[in-house]
Enzyme design. Structure first.
Site, short mmCIF file in Angstrom:
data_model
loop_
_atom_site.label_atom_id
_atom_site.label_comp_id
_atom_site.label_asym_id
_atom_site.label_seq_id
_atom_site.Cartn_x
_atom_site.Cartn_y
_atom_site.Cartn_z
N ASP A 51 -95.99 -47.01 104.72
CA ASP A 51 -97.09 -46.10 104.39
C ASP A 51 -98.04 -46.62 103.31
O ASP A 51 -97.65 -47.43 102.45
CB ASP A 51 -96.50 -44.77 103.89
CG ASP A 51 -96.02 -43.88 105.01
OD1 ASP A 51 -95.78 -44.38 106.12
OD2 ASP A 51 -95.88 -42.67 104.76
N ASP A 52 -99.25 -46.09 103.36
CA ASP A 52 -100.26 -46.09 102.29
C ASP A 52 -101.19 -47.29 102.29
O ASP A 52 -102.18 -47.29 101.56
CB ASP A 52 -99.63 -45.98 100.90
CG ASP A 52 -98.97 -44.63 100.67
OD1 ASP A 52 -98.93 -43.83 101.61
OD2 ASP A 52 -98.48 -44.39 99.55
N HIS B 2 -102.89 -41.75 108.36
CA HIS B 2 -102.26 -41.15 107.18
C HIS B 2 -103.30 -40.41 106.33
O HIS B 2 -103.14 -40.31 105.11
CB HIS B 2 -101.55 -42.24 106.38
CG HIS B 2 -100.48 -41.77 105.45
ND1 HIS B 2 -99.67 -40.68 105.70
CD2 HIS B 2 -100.06 -42.24 104.24
CE1 HIS B 2 -98.81 -40.50 104.71
NE2 HIS B 2 -99.04 -41.44 103.80
N HIS C 148 -105.24 -39.48 101.32
CA HIS C 148 -103.86 -39.22 100.89
C HIS C 148 -103.77 -38.00 99.98
O HIS C 148 -103.08 -38.00 98.96
CB HIS C 148 -103.27 -40.44 100.19
CG HIS C 148 -101.77 -40.46 100.18
ND1 HIS C 148 -101.02 -39.77 99.25
CD2 HIS C 148 -100.87 -41.08 100.98
CE1 HIS C 148 -99.73 -39.98 99.48
NE2 HIS C 148 -99.62 -40.76 100.53
N HIS D 258 -93.16 -48.20 101.63
CA HIS D 258 -94.58 -48.25 101.27
C HIS D 258 -95.02 -49.69 101.02
O HIS D 258 -94.26 -50.48 100.45
CB HIS D 258 -94.85 -47.42 100.01
CG HIS D 258 -94.56 -45.96 100.17
ND1 HIS D 258 -93.28 -45.44 100.10
CD2 HIS D 258 -95.38 -44.91 100.43
CE1 HIS D 258 -93.33 -44.13 100.30
NE2 HIS D 258 -94.59 -43.79 100.51
#
Length: 258
Positions: A79-80, A130, A134, A226
């Site tokens: 993620d991210d 995503h 965020h 991540h």
């Protein structure tokens, strides 16, 4: 729904959001596995930005946890990112162990690093929306706001990838709503949960990350890591240990179900 503590304001420093996307200071984030439930309400109508790259077939609105690889499958999700310091290192490790993963990218990071998005696609991994910025409080905001965050991120990822669609939508901090799930699913993006929260974003130490995976893998196959949001040295080192360990356990690597 609880939120993990910890500074995540780095997204607010990214410059150049497109189509009037408002930069938001990102607050604390949480990563908790989501219940696989469906909500009421009508399926949202597509907006003007709903079909970048052509129409997508709708998918199930329930939150996915299972693996396409079957009972022995495991899903590595990242993620991210993408991030120029950490994504290449993660990609190198995945290549070394012959593992395919799902990369849940924010629109701002994808827009800032399109070459990395293309590298992820070229290596055979899947893309996941995503959101743009965020915002872990998305579930408390209007449907119009949720739509903009999801669909603008979809457009930004498709543009950065050279036309490849995200196949999943993972809400920041697990902040799904019935509306956001139906909207994502109507654009061919299966809502994506997780079963193992490594909490690597808290940098608890490589050993702690590895121990969490080994202890919680019985909860289900989808593991959350991540590749952005700070120093991810511990994540990289944990993956270096976890990937061969999973193979030793007879696990096969797959993608989340759609």
């Amino acid at each position: 729904m609880a939120r993990h503590g910890g500074g995540r304001g780095w997204y607010g420093k990214v410059v150049g959001a497109a189509l009037g996307v408002t930069m938001l200071a990102v607050g604390a984030s949480v990563w908790t596995a989501q219940a696989d439930s469906s909500g009421g309400g009508a399926t949202p109508a597509p907006s003007a930005s709903a079909t970048p790259g052509g129409d997508a077939e709708p998918v199930d609105i329930s939150i996915a946890h299972a693996s396409e690889a079957g009972p022995s499958g495991v899903n590595i999700t990242i993620d991210d990112g993408p991030d120029p310091a950490w994504t290449p290192q993660v990609l190198d490790l995945l290549d070394e162990y012959g593992v395919k993963a799902t990369f849940c990218m924010t629109g701002l990071q994808a827009q800032a690093h399109p070459d990395l998005v293309k590298d992820v696609v070229a290596a055979g991994h899947r893309l996941c929306d995503h959101s743009v910025s965020h915002d872990t409080g998305m579930d408390k905001k209007s449907e119009a706001y949720q739509s903009k965050e999801i669909l603008d991120a979809e457009r930004m990822i498709i543009k950065a990838s050279g036309g490849v669609r995200p196949m999943y939508y993972r809400a920041p901090g697990g902040a799904f709503t019935p509306y956001s799930r139906k909207l994502a699913a109507s654009h061919g993006m299966r809502p994506l949960g997780w079963n193992v929260d490594t909490k690597d974003f808290e940098r608890p130490g490589t050993d702690a990350i590895v121990d969490t995976v080994q202890r919680e893998l019985a909860n289900g196959p989808t593991i959350l890591f991540h590749d952005a949001g700070g120093d991810r040295t511990q994540t990289v080192e944990a993956l270096r240990q976890v990937l061969p360990w999973l193979k030793e356990q007879g696990r096969t690597f797959g993608f989340p179900v759609r």
